[in-house]
Enzyme design. Structure first.
Site, mmCIF file in Angstrom:
data_model
loop_
_atom_site.group_PDB
_atom_site.id
_atom_site.type_symbol
_atom_site.label_atom_id
_atom_site.label_comp_id
_atom_site.label_asym_id
_atom_site.label_seq_id
_atom_site.Cartn_x
_atom_site.Cartn_y
_atom_site.Cartn_z
ATOM 1 C CE1 TYR A 1 -3.049 -2.966 0.107
ATOM 2 C CE2 TYR A 1 -3.659 -2.418 2.345
ATOM 3 C CZ TYR A 1 -3.799 -3.214 1.227
ATOM 4 O OH TYR A 1 -4.706 -4.246 1.242
ATOM 5 C CE LYS B 1 1.353 -17.875 -1.799
ATOM 6 N NZ LYS B 1 0.504 -19.062 -1.599
ATOM 7 C CG ASP C 1 -1.977 -20.156 0.522
ATOM 8 O OD1 ASP C 1 -1.158 -19.928 1.434
ATOM 9 O OD2 ASP C 1 -1.679 -20.851 -0.470
ATOM 10 C CG ASP D 1 -6.821 -4.356 4.146
ATOM 11 O OD1 ASP D 1 -7.789 -4.247 4.911
ATOM 12 O OD2 ASP D 1 -6.734 -3.737 3.070
ATOM 13 C CG ASP E 1 -12.147 -6.513 6.325
ATOM 14 O OD1 ASP E 1 -11.917 -5.899 7.391
ATOM 15 O OD2 ASP E 1 -12.528 -5.945 5.288
#
Ligand code: NAD
Length: 360
Positions: free
Chosen positions: A146, A195, A227, A251, A255
């Site tokens: 970001y 990852k 994942d 992020d 959620d």
């Protein structure tokens, strides 16, 4: 105790939910003899309307001078709001990214806790929920994708967009230290999510987290690919204590964890820097669809105020009092629309705030 608190009502339901959190804090001050001086500041759409930009230098300075910042939420409906006709750097969300960066808030804390009273709202089956879950997602907030260089170019008539994901070892080390410190106050377990089978930034992340772990022999460290973590959150959420991860993964995972608890209207959050200073806000957005209708659940903001009492003001007992008041009101069966179920009593935003303040 005298403290200066910057209040950001923000946009949408923001002003309604911040008013209820302030009501609860006022009651805490009255009962415990504290004095909080509030300065209201503008961010996001409200700031665009007043000053043409989502964050002014003056606003940032006021925030910096305060002991903590309590915020509602910012932003509008992207399809209809004129704020989203502005270039991306002038939109409401740019103000939020800028204040986080300006205050050096690199660590984001989001608890995901299943209230016994709200079990029915949890979308998972009973055998998956088990004895419930209580996890803390620690997300890096000022680095990664970001904040990396980005551009859109055209090559041989074909448009191409490029975003850059980078982390240096210092950025990783400081968030890892925060993660392990928090784990020490909880169940002594860190799950570091990356990852590393694909990304260089993740391989460095894993290496630095392992180095930091050596200073915390009492905390168990495990690594998990992002994942797999996304799956495990809905398969066995009870296994997690502290989830430590980078900006974009955090992020998305936070959620997902929110949804697993059943209502986004219940989830608080804190963003911290290297000192005691922090910005506290609910995990949800400005919910323009229900703004101004006395329908918003103020509990996430009230619990964010409790986190502020605990982490920035060192008022642990007062934070416990606020959390206990929320629990009592839920036990008594009062619910806003988002957490409503059969046999409960429906209340609006203001009444929920009144009920919680009354329990203080
Ligand atoms: P949202 O979280 O605002 O709303 C999603 C859904 O949840 C909506 O149906 C909404 O009514 C409901 N909801 C959210 N909070 C609630 C509450 N307290 N009580 C009851 N119901 C609640 O997400 P969105 O619709 O994707 O985004 C709306 C705006 O919020 C956008 O402009 C977005 O950029 C912004 N946003 C801001 C923040 C922030 O300020 N930190 C975070 C996320 C989104």
């Amino acid at each position: 105790m005298k403290k200066n608190i910057a209040l950001i009502p923000g946009d949408g339901i923001g002003p309604e939910i911040v008013a209820e959190a302030k009501k609860v804090l006022d009651k805490i001050c009255e009962k415990c003899g504290h004095e909080f001086n509030y300065t209201e500041i503008l961010l996001g759409g409200a700031s665009i309307d007043a000053y043409g930009v989502p964050l002014t230098e003056e606003t940032l300075e006021i925030a910096k001078k305060s002991d903590a910042v309590l915020m509602g939420s910012i932003g509008g409906d992207a399809a209809t709001s004129p704020w989203y006709k502005l270039e991306p750097s002038k939109r409401p969300e740019a103000g939020l990214l800028a204040i986080r960066k300006g205050l050096n808030l690199f660590a984001n804390l989001r608890p995901a806790y299943l209230y016994e009273e709200l079990k029915a709202a949890c979308p998972l089956r009973d055998e998956i929920i088990g004895d419930g879950f209580d996890m803390m997602i620690m997300r890096e907030l000022t680095g990664g994708l970001y904040f990396g260089e980005r551009k859109t170019i055209e090559e041989d008539g074909v448009k191409k967009a490029i975003d850059t994901l980078s982390y240096d070892e210092n950025e990783i080390r400081r968030i890892a230290i925060k993660g392990f410190d928090i784990a020490r106050k909880r169940r002594h377990k860190v799950t570091s999510v990356d990852k590393a089978n694909v990304l260089d930034s993740s391989r460095l992340w894993r290496k630095v987290v392992e180095e930091v772990a050596k200073d915390y022999p009492d905390v168990t460290l495990e690594h998990m690919l992002v994942d797999n973590c996304a799956m495990q959150l809905v398969r066995n959420p009870g296994q997690f204590d502290v989830i430590l991860t980078e900006n974009m993964f955090g992020d998305i995972l936070s959620d997902e964890a929110s949804m697993v608890t059943g209502s986004i209207g219940m989830l608080s959050s804190a963003s911290l820097n290297e000192t005691k200073f922090g910005l506290y806000e609910p995990s949800h957005g400005s919910a323009p669809d229900i703004a101004g209708q006395d329908k918003a659940n103020p509990i996430a903001t009230i619990l964010s105020a409790a986190m502020m009492l605990r982490y920035s003001l060192d008022l642990d007992k007062e934070a416990d009092t606020v959390e206990a008041a929320v629990k009592k009101v839920l036990e008594a069966g009062y619910r806003t629309g988002d957490i409503m179920s059969d046999g409960c009593t429906y209340v609006g935003t203001k009444e929920m705030g009144d009920l919680i303040a009354k329990e203080i």
